[in-house]
Design an enzyme around this catalytic site. Sequence first.
Site, mmCIF file in Angstrom:
data_model
loop_
_atom_site.group_PDB
_atom_site.id
_atom_site.type_symbol
_atom_site.label_atom_id
_atom_site.label_comp_id
_atom_site.label_asym_id
_atom_site.label_seq_id
_atom_site.Cartn_x
_atom_site.Cartn_y
_atom_site.Cartn_z
ATOM 1 C CD GLU A 59 -1.818 -2.092 2.033
ATOM 2 O OE1 GLU A 59 -0.884 -2.090 2.857
ATOM 3 O OE2 GLU A 59 -2.522 -3.093 1.815
ATOM 4 C CE1 TYR A 119 7.392 0.651 -3.884
ATOM 5 C CE2 TYR A 119 5.495 2.018 -3.418
ATOM 6 C CZ TYR A 119 6.644 1.394 -2.999
ATOM 7 O OH TYR A 119 7.040 1.490 -1.693
HETATM 8 C C1 LIG Z 1 10.333 5.906 -1.782
HETATM 9 C C2 LIG Z 1 11.852 5.907 -1.521
HETATM 10 C C3 LIG Z 1 12.239 4.608 -0.826
HETATM 11 C C4 LIG Z 1 12.572 5.992 -2.874
HETATM 12 O O1 LIG Z 1 13.963 5.984 -2.596
HETATM 13 P P1 LIG Z 1 14.990 6.912 -3.406
HETATM 14 O O2 LIG Z 1 16.352 6.458 -3.110
HETATM 15 O O3 LIG Z 1 14.680 8.336 -3.162
HETATM 16 O O4 LIG Z 1 14.538 6.548 -4.902
HETATM 17 P P2 LIG Z 1 15.444 6.497 -6.195
HETATM 18 O O5 LIG Z 1 16.501 7.550 -6.153
HETATM 19 O O6 LIG Z 1 15.879 5.082 -6.407
HETATM 20 O O7 LIG Z 1 14.398 6.902 -7.292
HETATM 21 C C5 LIG Z 1 13.401 6.008 -7.708
HETATM 22 C C6 LIG Z 1 12.554 6.677 -8.742
HETATM 23 O O8 LIG Z 1 11.671 7.617 -8.113
HETATM 24 C C7 LIG Z 1 11.799 8.892 -8.753
HETATM 25 N N1 LIG Z 1 11.595 9.900 -7.753
HETATM 26 C C8 LIG Z 1 12.365 10.175 -6.682
HETATM 27 N N2 LIG Z 1 11.840 11.203 -5.994
HETATM 28 C C9 LIG Z 1 10.726 11.577 -6.677
HETATM 29 C C10 LIG Z 1 9.720 12.577 -6.472
HETATM 30 N N3 LIG Z 1 9.768 13.415 -5.429
HETATM 31 N N4 LIG Z 1 8.683 12.646 -7.350
HETATM 32 C C11 LIG Z 1 8.601 11.791 -8.402
HETATM 33 N N5 LIG Z 1 9.522 10.836 -8.651
HETATM 34 C C12 LIG Z 1 10.565 10.742 -7.800
HETATM 35 C C13 LIG Z 1 13.197 8.914 -9.308
HETATM 36 O O9 LIG Z 1 13.265 9.823 -10.393
HETATM 37 C C14 LIG Z 1 13.382 7.482 -9.738
HETATM 38 O O10 LIG Z 1 12.811 7.256 -10.989
HETATM 39 P P3 LIG Z 1 13.719 7.011 -12.288
HETATM 40 O O11 LIG Z 1 14.656 5.867 -11.924
HETATM 41 O O12 LIG Z 1 12.709 6.662 -13.320
HETATM 42 O O13 LIG Z 1 14.450 8.284 -12.500
HETATM 43 C C15 LIG Z 1 12.287 7.142 -0.685
HETATM 44 O O14 LIG Z 1 11.811 8.299 -1.315
HETATM 45 C C16 LIG Z 1 11.816 7.113 0.741
HETATM 46 O O15 LIG Z 1 12.454 6.515 1.610
HETATM 47 N N6 LIG Z 1 10.679 7.808 1.027
HETATM 48 C C17 LIG Z 1 10.160 7.871 2.383
HETATM 49 C C18 LIG Z 1 9.528 6.565 2.822
HETATM 50 C C19 LIG Z 1 8.465 6.118 1.848
HETATM 51 O O16 LIG Z 1 7.639 6.882 1.381
HETATM 52 N N7 LIG Z 1 8.484 4.805 1.555
HETATM 53 C C20 LIG Z 1 7.508 4.185 0.676
HETATM 54 C C21 LIG Z 1 6.392 3.662 1.500
HETATM 55 S S1 LIG Z 1 5.123 2.926 0.471
#
Ligand SMILES: CC(C)(COP(=O)(O)OP(=O)(O)OC[C@H]1O[C@@H](n2cnc3c(N)ncnc32)[C@H](O)[C@@H]1OP(=O)(O)O)[C@@H](O)C(=O)NCCC(=O)NCCS
Length: 157
Positions: free
Chosen positions: A110, A122
């Site tokens: 989710e 995702y």
């Molecule tokens: C979700 C999370 C794990 C992603 O980790 P991350 O290291 O920032 O992600 P990545 O750098 O690997 O980027 C993954 C993709 O998301 C995209 N992305 C990153 N931040 C973004 C934003 N603010 N808006 C849209 N896309 C975004 C990146 O462009 C990348 O896509 P691409 O490979 O097509 O360019 C991180 O943002 C996080 O820890 N968030 C807080 C906790 C959370 O929300 N967890 C998910 C619970 S369901």
Amino acid sequence: MTAALDSVLSLAPLTAEHLSAVVEIEQASAFVPWPSSLFEQCLRDNYLNHVLLHQQQVQGFSLCSFGAGEAHLQNIVVNQNQQGQGWGRWLLNKTIEALAAVDAQRLFLEVRASNQAAIHLYQSYGFENVGLRRDYYQAPVGREDAYVYVLELPKPR
Ligand SMILES: CC(C)(COP(=O)(O)OP(=O)(O)OC[C@H]1O[C@@H](n2cnc3c(N)ncnc32)[C@H](O)[C@@H]1OP(=O)(O)O)[C@@H](O)C(=O)NCCC(=O)NCCS
């Protein structure tokens, strides 16, 4: 990108010694952080839990409950200071490989409807949006919907 990170990042099973770092990362990143008791419970129950390590430091984690061939991604977080450099995609990929290796067939999760970063991750990974849970999460004002996603997992190599 994900393969290039293999030389700088590593994955390890989450153990009790990682808990304080994991709780700290969670508290800095989540609107409603999980209490440490919930992480402790994940260590006991039927979970597949991992930490992402960079230079021996915990910089992220993923927690999946698992049973009867189905897994549920309960939480995945990258340290706020390290987000946006591909580490989340790398961690998701390694988590999925680990789940496939224990014969999980599909992975559910989710996600908050407002969580653009996670939804982008995702969807670009191939997860399919299969549902909506109304008012699932606490929000800054009122409640917020959750989308439900599922990914059919690859067969282990
Ligand atoms: C979700 C999370 C794990 C992603 O980790 P991350 O290291 O920032 O992600 P990545 O750098 O690997 O980027 C993954 C993709 O998301 C995209 N992305 C990153 N931040 C973004 C934003 N603010 N808006 C849209 N896309 C975004 C990146 O462009 C990348 O896509 P691409 O490979 O097509 O360019 C991180 O943002 C996080 O820890 N968030 C807080 C906790 C959370 O929300 N967890 C998910 C619970 S369901």
